[in-house]
Design a protein around this motif. Sequence first.
Motif, mmCIF file in Angstrom:
data_model
loop_
_atom_site.group_PDB
_atom_site.id
_atom_site.type_symbol
_atom_site.label_atom_id
_atom_site.label_comp_id
_atom_site.label_asym_id
_atom_site.label_seq_id
_atom_site.Cartn_x
_atom_site.Cartn_y
_atom_site.Cartn_z
ATOM 1 N N SER A 118 0.829 -1.200 0.000
ATOM 2 C CA SER A 118 0.000 0.000 0.000
ATOM 3 C C SER A 118 0.871 1.260 0.000
ATOM 4 O O SER A 118 0.608 2.223 -0.738
ATOM 5 N N LEU A 119 1.921 1.270 0.815
ATOM 6 C CA LEU A 119 2.853 2.401 0.819
ATOM 7 C C LEU A 119 3.542 2.539 -0.531
ATOM 8 O O LEU A 119 3.738 3.654 -1.040
ATOM 9 N N ALA A 120 3.921 1.407 -1.131
ATOM 10 C CA ALA A 120 4.584 1.437 -2.434
ATOM 11 C C ALA A 120 3.692 2.103 -3.479
ATOM 12 O O ALA A 120 4.164 2.902 -4.306
ATOM 13 N N ALA A 121 2.399 1.795 -3.429
ATOM 14 C CA ALA A 121 1.468 2.410 -4.380
ATOM 15 C C ALA A 121 1.401 3.911 -4.166
ATOM 16 O O ALA A 121 1.407 4.693 -5.130
ATOM 17 N N GLU A 122 1.353 4.344 -2.911
ATOM 18 C CA GLU A 122 1.307 5.781 -2.616
ATOM 19 C C GLU A 122 2.592 6.482 -3.036
ATOM 20 O O GLU A 122 2.575 7.662 -3.407
ATOM 21 N N GLU A 123 3.710 5.757 -2.946
ATOM 22 C CA GLU A 123 5.003 6.341 -3.298
ATOM 23 C C GLU A 123 5.316 6.229 -4.787
ATOM 24 O O GLU A 123 6.373 6.656 -5.241
ATOM 25 N N GLY A 124 4.404 5.629 -5.545
ATOM 26 C CA GLY A 124 4.586 5.539 -6.990
ATOM 27 C C GLY A 124 5.512 4.441 -7.460
ATOM 28 O O GLY A 124 5.988 4.461 -8.595
ATOM 29 N N LEU A 125 5.763 3.457 -6.601
ATOM 30 C CA LEU A 125 6.625 2.339 -6.989
ATOM 31 C C LEU A 125 5.774 1.302 -7.711
ATOM 32 O O LEU A 125 4.824 0.753 -7.140
ATOM 33 N N SER A 126 6.084 1.025 -8.958
ATOM 34 C CA SER A 126 5.216 0.148 -9.743
ATOM 35 C C SER A 126 5.946 -0.928 -10.532
ATOM 36 O O SER A 126 5.314 -1.871 -11.023
ATOM 37 N N ALA A 127 7.263 -0.843 -10.660
ATOM 38 C CA ALA A 127 8.000 -1.847 -11.428
ATOM 39 C C ALA A 127 7.849 -3.217 -10.767
ATOM 40 O O ALA A 127 8.105 -3.353 -9.568
ATOM 41 N N PRO A 128 7.423 -4.227 -11.511
ATOM 42 C CA PRO A 128 7.179 -5.551 -10.916
ATOM 43 C C PRO A 128 8.360 -6.113 -10.135
ATOM 44 O O PRO A 128 8.169 -6.686 -9.056
ATOM 45 N N SER A 129 9.573 -5.956 -10.646
ATOM 46 C CA SER A 129 10.736 -6.517 -9.944
ATOM 47 C C SER A 129 10.977 -5.803 -8.616
ATOM 48 O O SER A 129 11.347 -6.429 -7.612
ATOM 49 N N ARG A 130 10.731 -4.498 -8.578
ATOM 50 C CA ARG A 130 10.920 -3.737 -7.336
ATOM 51 C C ARG A 130 9.811 -4.075 -6.330
ATOM 52 O O ARG A 130 10.062 -4.156 -5.127
ATOM 53 N N LEU A 131 8.597 -4.261 -6.827
ATOM 54 C CA LEU A 131 7.504 -4.658 -5.942
ATOM 55 C C LEU A 131 7.742 -6.060 -5.379
ATOM 56 O O LEU A 131 7.389 -6.339 -4.225
ATOM 57 N N LEU A 132 8.343 -6.938 -6.169
ATOM 58 C CA LEU A 132 8.660 -8.277 -5.683
ATOM 59 C C LEU A 132 9.678 -8.199 -4.555
ATOM 60 O O LEU A 132 9.566 -8.912 -3.544
ATOM 61 N N THR A 133 10.662 -7.316 -4.699
ATOM 62 C CA THR A 133 11.640 -7.112 -3.627
ATOM 63 C C THR A 133 10.956 -6.652 -2.353
ATOM 64 O O THR A 133 11.211 -7.171 -1.258
ATOM 65 N N VAL A 134 10.067 -5.686 -2.484
ATOM 66 C CA VAL A 134 9.329 -5.167 -1.327
ATOM 67 C C VAL A 134 8.490 -6.273 -0.687
ATOM 68 O O VAL A 134 8.483 -6.443 0.549
ATOM 69 N N GLU A 135 7.792 -7.033 -1.522
ATOM 70 C CA GLU A 135 6.882 -8.045 -0.978
ATOM 71 C C GLU A 135 7.643 -9.167 -0.280
ATOM 72 O O GLU A 135 7.274 -9.582 0.826
ATOM 73 N N LEU A 136 8.713 -9.638 -0.886
ATOM 74 C CA LEU A 136 9.459 -10.733 -0.267
ATOM 75 C C LEU A 136 10.187 -10.277 0.995
ATOM 76 O O LEU A 136 10.195 -10.990 2.006
ATOM 77 N N ALA A 137 10.781 -9.092 0.970
ATOM 78 C CA ALA A 137 11.461 -8.590 2.171
ATOM 79 C C ALA A 137 10.467 -8.401 3.305
ATOM 80 O O ALA A 137 10.766 -8.710 4.473
ATOM 81 N N SER A 138 9.271 -7.913 2.994
ATOM 82 C CA SER A 138 8.235 -7.714 4.015
ATOM 83 C C SER A 138 7.792 -9.038 4.625
ATOM 84 O O SER A 138 7.681 -9.171 5.850
ATOM 85 N N LEU A 139 7.530 -10.002 3.772
ATOM 86 C CA LEU A 139 7.071 -11.301 4.252
ATOM 87 C C LEU A 139 8.130 -11.999 5.098
ATOM 88 O O LEU A 139 7.819 -12.622 6.122
#
Length: 227
Positions: free
Chosen positions: A42-63
Motif C-alpha cells: 500500500s505504501l509502495a502504491a502511494e510512493e509511486g513504486l510500480s515496477a514488478p521486480s521492485r515490488l517483488l523485492t518489497v513483498e518478499l522482504a516484508s514477508l
Amino acid sequence: MAAAEKPAAVRQAEELVEREMGGRDASHDAAHALRVRDLALSLAAEEGLSAPSRLLTVELASLLHDVGDYKYTKNNVEDMSVVETFLQEVGLDEAQKDEIVAIIKGMGFKNEVSNKSIVDPTLEFAIVQDADRLDAIGAIGIARCFTYGGSKNSALHDPRILPRDNLSKEKYMSKEEKQTSINHFHEKLFKLKDMMKTEAGKRRAEKRHRFMEDFVAEFYEEWSGRA
C-alpha cells in the motif's frame, strides 16, 4: 477484472512464513508478516513504486523480515540461514537476493537505537521499514506490545522501573534486561513516528501515534486510581 496471480516466489514465501512463524506468540507471528506485506504494498502504491521486480523485492522482504528474528532464537542472534536458502531456491538473481537480505538485516530498530541510521536508503528499504514500524504503533502496536510482554511474563507497569535512556544496541537486544510493557512505549514506540522515511509512512504514523499517546495517558490515569 480478475486479480493478477501472485508470483510463485510470493506464494512460497507465504507458506514459509506460516511454517516458520505460525507457532509464535501473536506479536511476531505469521499474521504480523502478512500485515507488514500488505502495508508495504500500500505504501509502495502511494510512493509511486510500480515496477514488478521492485515490488517483488518489497513483498518478499516484508514477508520474510522476521523469519530469523533474534528474539526467537536460542542464542539471541539474528539467523538469516532459512531466508537465504529460500531466496536461493526460488531462483532470484544475485542482485535481487542480496538486496532483500540487506533490507532485512538493516531495517530493525536495533540498528538505529544508537542513532546509527542507514545513509541514503533505497525506496524499497524505506517502504519495508516504514511498514514494519507502522505495525508496531497504533491499536495493533499496543496489542502487540502487551502480547509480547505477556509472553515474557513482564509486568504491565512498575513505577520503580524507569524507561531507559540512550539505549545501546546490546542493551536493547538483551534478554536479561527486565522491563515493563509500558516502558516499551517510551523506549521505542513513541520514537517511531519521527523515524519514518517515506511521506506515506509519515502521514499514516501521525494518527497511530496520537492513538498511542491517548492510550498511555489513560493507562497512567487508571493505574493511579485517578480515573
